[in-house]
Design a protein around this motif. Structure first.
Motif, mmCIF file in Angstrom:
data_model
loop_
_atom_site.group_PDB
_atom_site.id
_atom_site.type_symbol
_atom_site.label_atom_id
_atom_site.label_comp_id
_atom_site.label_asym_id
_atom_site.label_seq_id
_atom_site.Cartn_x
_atom_site.Cartn_y
_atom_site.Cartn_z
ATOM 1 N N ASP A 121 -5.270 3.730 -7.812
ATOM 2 C CA ASP A 121 -4.883 2.773 -8.853
ATOM 3 C C ASP A 121 -4.510 1.464 -8.185
ATOM 4 O O ASP A 121 -3.789 1.454 -7.186
ATOM 5 C CB ASP A 121 -3.681 3.304 -9.645
ATOM 6 N N HIS A 122 -5.015 0.361 -8.741
ATOM 7 C CA HIS A 122 -4.763 -0.960 -8.182
ATOM 8 C C HIS A 122 -4.168 -1.850 -9.279
ATOM 9 O O HIS A 122 -4.655 -1.857 -10.408
ATOM 10 C CB HIS A 122 -6.056 -1.622 -7.684
ATOM 11 N N CYS A 126 0.844 -1.198 0.000
ATOM 12 C CA CYS A 126 0.000 0.000 0.000
ATOM 13 C C CYS A 126 0.880 1.249 0.000
ATOM 14 O O CYS A 126 1.878 1.305 0.707
ATOM 15 C CB CYS A 126 -0.882 0.033 1.245
ATOM 16 N N THR A 128 -1.255 -0.962 -4.575
ATOM 17 C CA THR A 128 -2.302 0.048 -4.656
ATOM 18 C C THR A 128 -1.923 1.315 -3.903
ATOM 19 O O THR A 128 -1.214 1.250 -2.901
ATOM 20 C CB THR A 128 -3.644 -0.494 -4.110
#
Length: 149
Positions: A124-125, A90, A120
């Motif tokens: 945006d992932h 993350c 992510t």
């Protein structure tokens, strides 16, 4: 905190000493709400609520050693056999997902050997499945839902 590209979840917050805290259901405690933590909590809720991964299989912010350096992963999901199924990196929403971020999760995964990777920033992932035989990752549209194996 800014809205993210996740559904709206019902988080618990508290204020103490001029800081906002968010309840982490995995660690079972309130933690300081920073931009990266905001993303991490959304990822965990998404994995539990939408992807149906058992919260008991999820681990958050634990130390690992990579090239003799102490690092911390953001989220991992164990499968019932105890091996790591998913590794999540993350970043804060303002951090652009670059090759450097993928290199970071790839270094972590040399040791952890997760089958799936998620990177992510909450906006945006990116989802990947590892191909250990060819030493590469293949991009996916999403990671699979949890299923008992």
């Amino acid at each position: 905190m800014q809205p993210l590209n996740y559904p709206a979840y019902d988080f618990r917050f508290k204020n103490r000493e001029n800081k906002v805290y968010i309840f982490d259901a995995v660690r079972k405690k309130f933690v300081v709400l920073q931009p990266e933590e905001w993303v991490r909590q959304h990822v965990v809720q998404h994995l539990v609520s939408e992807k149906k991964y058992p919260i008991s299989h999820i681990n958050v912010e634990k130390q690992l050693t990579v090239n003799k350096l102490k690092k911390r992963y953001d989220v991992v999901i164990f499968n019932p056999s105890g091996t790591i199924e998913v590794l999540v990196e993350c970043k804060a929403p303002k951090v652009v997902i670059t090759q450097q971020v993928f290199d970071q999760i790839a270094r972590y995964n040399l040791q952890l050997k997760a089958k799936y990777l998620i990177v992510t920033n909450g906006l945006d992932h990116f989802f990947c499945e590892m191909d250990f035989e060819n030493e590469q990752y293949n991009f996916l549209r999403d990671i699979p839902d949890y299923k008992v194996r």
